[in-house]
Motif scaffolding. Structure first.
Motif, PDB file in Angstrom:
ATOM      1  N   VAL A 148     -51.001  19.308   2.113  1.00  0.00           N
ATOM      2  CA  VAL A 148     -50.653  18.527   3.424  1.00  0.00           C
ATOM      3  C   VAL A 148     -51.816  17.680   3.958  1.00  0.00           C
ATOM      4  O   VAL A 148     -51.467  16.850   4.454  1.00  0.00           O
ATOM      5  CB  VAL A 148     -50.446  20.020   4.537  1.00  0.00           C
ATOM      6  CG1 VAL A 148     -50.472  19.579   6.000  1.00  0.00           C
ATOM      7  CG2 VAL A 148     -49.329  20.799   4.183  1.00  0.00           C
ATOM      8  N   PRO A 191     -42.275  16.680   9.050  1.00  0.00           N
ATOM      9  CA  PRO A 191     -43.125  15.397   8.551  1.00  0.00           C
ATOM     10  C   PRO A 191     -44.171  14.809   9.521  1.00  0.00           C
ATOM     11  O   PRO A 191     -45.374  14.631   9.213  1.00  0.00           O
ATOM     12  CB  PRO A 191     -42.258  14.713   7.663  1.00  0.00           C
ATOM     13  CG  PRO A 191     -40.909  14.711   8.214  1.00  0.00           C
ATOM     14  CD  PRO A 191     -40.869  16.297   8.736  1.00  0.00           C
ATOM     15  N   LEU A 201     -46.004  22.577   8.560  1.00  0.00           N
ATOM     16  CA  LEU A 201     -45.168  23.104   7.291  1.00  0.00           C
ATOM     17  C   LEU A 201     -45.356  24.743   7.407  1.00  0.00           C
ATOM     18  O   LEU A 201     -46.354  25.290   7.791  1.00  0.00           O
ATOM     19  CB  LEU A 201     -45.775  22.583   6.127  1.00  0.00           C
ATOM     20  CG  LEU A 201     -45.228  23.377   4.809  1.00  0.00           C
ATOM     21  CD1 LEU A 201     -43.807  22.630   4.644  1.00  0.00           C
ATOM     22  CD2 LEU A 201     -46.488  22.980   3.687  1.00  0.00           C
ATOM     23  N   LEU A 227     -40.327  21.893   7.266  1.00  0.00           N
ATOM     24  CA  LEU A 227     -41.213  21.118   7.383  1.00  0.00           C
ATOM     25  C   LEU A 227     -40.712  20.068   8.528  1.00  0.00           C
ATOM     26  O   LEU A 227     -39.722  19.470   8.586  1.00  0.00           O
ATOM     27  CB  LEU A 227     -41.310  20.195   6.351  1.00  0.00           C
ATOM     28  CG  LEU A 227     -42.335  18.754   6.359  1.00  0.00           C
ATOM     29  CD1 LEU A 227     -43.618  19.102   6.378  1.00  0.00           C
ATOM     30  CD2 LEU A 227     -42.018  17.924   5.230  1.00  0.00           C
ATOM     31  N   SER A 285     -36.302  20.296   5.672  1.00  0.00           N
ATOM     32  CA  SER A 285     -37.141  19.252   6.587  1.00  0.00           C
ATOM     33  C   SER A 285     -36.267  18.580   7.461  1.00  0.00           C
ATOM     34  O   SER A 285     -35.111  18.307   7.160  1.00  0.00           O
ATOM     35  CB  SER A 285     -37.744  18.165   5.466  1.00  0.00           C
ATOM     36  OG  SER A 285     -37.974  17.193   6.248  1.00  0.00           O
ATOM     37  N   TRP A 339     -39.428  26.219   2.665  1.00  0.00           N
ATOM     38  CA  TRP A 339     -40.263  25.528   3.505  1.00  0.00           C
ATOM     39  C   TRP A 339     -39.586  24.843   4.645  1.00  0.00           C
ATOM     40  O   TRP A 339     -38.695  24.186   4.413  1.00  0.00           O
ATOM     41  CB  TRP A 339     -41.004  24.439   2.713  1.00  0.00           C
ATOM     42  CG  TRP A 339     -41.622  25.158   1.351  1.00  0.00           C
ATOM     43  CD1 TRP A 339     -41.582  25.040   0.244  1.00  0.00           C
ATOM     44  CD2 TRP A 339     -43.098  25.526   1.560  1.00  0.00           C
ATOM     45  NE1 TRP A 339     -42.408  25.686  -0.809  1.00  0.00           N
ATOM     46  CE2 TRP A 339     -43.522  26.114   0.135  1.00  0.00           C
ATOM     47  CE3 TRP A 339     -43.937  26.182   2.519  1.00  0.00           C
ATOM     48  CZ2 TRP A 339     -44.700  26.572  -0.122  1.00  0.00           C
ATOM     49  CZ3 TRP A 339     -45.098  26.596   2.262  1.00  0.00           C
ATOM     50  CH2 TRP A 339     -45.581  26.866   1.014  1.00  0.00           C
ATOM     51  N   TRP A 380     -38.208  23.458  12.912  1.00  0.00           N
ATOM     52  CA  TRP A 380     -39.566  22.510  12.212  1.00  0.00           C
ATOM     53  C   TRP A 380     -40.400  22.402  13.431  1.00  0.00           C
ATOM     54  O   TRP A 380     -41.566  22.170  13.142  1.00  0.00           O
ATOM     55  CB  TRP A 380     -39.003  21.358  11.550  1.00  0.00           C
ATOM     56  CG  TRP A 380     -37.920  20.565  12.415  1.00  0.00           C
ATOM     57  CD1 TRP A 380     -38.345  19.646  13.474  1.00  0.00           C
ATOM     58  CD2 TRP A 380     -36.407  20.292  12.292  1.00  0.00           C
ATOM     59  NE1 TRP A 380     -37.284  18.978  13.744  1.00  0.00           N
ATOM     60  CE2 TRP A 380     -36.102  19.387  13.236  1.00  0.00           C
ATOM     61  CE3 TRP A 380     -35.674  20.958  11.355  1.00  0.00           C
ATOM     62  CZ2 TRP A 380     -34.780  19.130  13.365  1.00  0.00           C
ATOM     63  CZ3 TRP A 380     -34.116  20.726  11.333  1.00  0.00           C
ATOM     64  CH2 TRP A 380     -33.916  19.782  12.376  1.00  0.00           C
ATOM     65  N   SER A 430     -42.242  13.286   4.143  1.00  0.00           N
ATOM     66  CA  SER A 430     -41.236  14.234   3.847  1.00  0.00           C
ATOM     67  C   SER A 430     -40.854  14.333   2.347  1.00  0.00           C
ATOM     68  O   SER A 430     -41.104  15.177   1.498  1.00  0.00           O
ATOM     69  CB  SER A 430     -40.024  13.995   4.592  1.00  0.00           C
ATOM     70  OG  SER A 430     -39.108  15.180   4.347  1.00  0.00           O
ATOM     71  N   LEU A 446     -44.031  15.577   0.055  1.00  0.00           N
ATOM     72  CA  LEU A 446     -44.415  17.133   0.477  1.00  0.00           C
ATOM     73  C   LEU A 446     -43.239  17.674  -0.525  1.00  0.00           C
ATOM     74  O   LEU A 446     -43.284  18.894  -1.153  1.00  0.00           O
ATOM     75  CB  LEU A 446     -44.433  17.523   1.910  1.00  0.00           C
ATOM     76  CG  LEU A 446     -45.808  17.472   2.331  1.00  0.00           C
ATOM     77  CD1 LEU A 446     -45.760  17.696   3.885  1.00  0.00           C
ATOM     78  CD2 LEU A 446     -47.003  18.002   1.591  1.00  0.00           C
TER      79      LEU A 446
END
Ligand code: IPD
Ligand code: CA
Ligand code: CA
Length: 256
Positions: A10, A77, A95, A75, A61, A73, A202, A43, A46
């Motif tokens: 990150v 971004p 995240l 996310l 994401s 996960w 997110w 995005s 990661l």
């Protein structure tokens, strides 16, 4: 998987976010809803790295089409894309690791200040090596942040009427405009409460764990626990000012 490795990944997004060569031209996803090449680049970066170190964990994401699964996960971004576009230097990468309805690990990173907030469930929240703890301030001693969601202008009067009432009772109000940082700032005792009517998973995944591990409280506007499967309202606080925020919001919700 080592969480330290994830934190390191990150932090590596700083090179993307502060890279002056990447065009910050915006694409409008909707009215006042921006996305830049930086959101997409962070995005993609990661996604590729996380899938390599944790292949069995899905990736959810803001900038991908996908769904929340039992193990993924979550996310954002860039949380605070409007700030990024305007050069306001107040944005974060957020995240969270979501498993069976709970966030197990979270990291929120502000590349401009290099501040990295982290938490692992049951093990406390940290800013670097410093352990985080919410404030104990009462409403009349407090700083309160609110989000008004620039894509939800239909709620303008409702949001600002609540903020006006709260402003009269606290020291001052703030608008940071990165919800992940709002949660971390309450966790760190820089501000004492925060509310916003519409947030996405997110926006709050990582920050909610950091907040709770610092002793803070998060609910929706009805006072119920927040859910990650859909959009939600949020009240975030040091615990002390929570009822005041909820009651003030409720008063205005009844007028609607
Ligand atoms: C936004 C920020 C902002 C909040 C908005 C969010 P984005 O996220 O968190 O603080 O008020 O509701 O949508 O679009 O910059 O990722
Ligand atoms: Ca966001
Ligand atoms: Ca975003």
């Amino acid at each position: 998987m080592e969480y330290a490795q994830v934190i390191d990944l990150v932090r590596q997004t700083k090179d993307i976010i502060l890279n002056e060569e990447i065009d910050k031209a915006v694409r409008l996803k909707g009215k006042a809803d921006f996305v830049t090449a930086i959101d997409v680049a962070v995005s993609n970066f990661l996604k590729e790295k996380l899938l390599r170190i944790s292949p069995s964990i899905q990736f959810f994401s803001e900038e991908e089409t996908g769904v929340l699964t039992d193990s993924c996960w979550i996310l954002d971004p860039i949380d605070g894309t409007t700030n990024l576009v305007f050069g306001y230097r107040m944005s974060s990468v957020s995240l969270g690791l979501y498993q069976n309805g709970k966030i197990l690990f979270g990291v929120v990173y502000n590349p401009y200040t290099d501040e990295c907030f982290t938490a692992e469930r049951g093990k406390g929240a940290f800013l670097g090596a410093k352990r985080l703890q919410v404030s104990k301030r009462r409403i009349e001693e407090s700083l309160i942040e609110f989000g008004a969601g620039s894509t939800h202008k239909e709620n303008t009067d409702y949001n600002f009427e609540i903020a006006k009432d709260i402003f009269r009772c606290c020291i001052d109000v703030r608008r940071i405009c990165s919800s992940a940082l709002d949660l971390c700032f309450v966790a760190d005792g820089r501000i004492d409460g925060y509310f916003e009517k519409v947030l996405k998973p997110w926006d709050i995944a990582a920050g909610s764990l950091i907040l709770e591990e610092a002793g803070g409280k998060i609910t929706d506007y009805a006072g119920d626990p927040v859910q990650f499967a859909h959009a939600t309202s949020v009240i975030v606080s040091n615990g002390v000012v929570h009822d005041f925020l909820r009651e003030t919001i409720e008063k205005h919700s009844m007028k609607k």
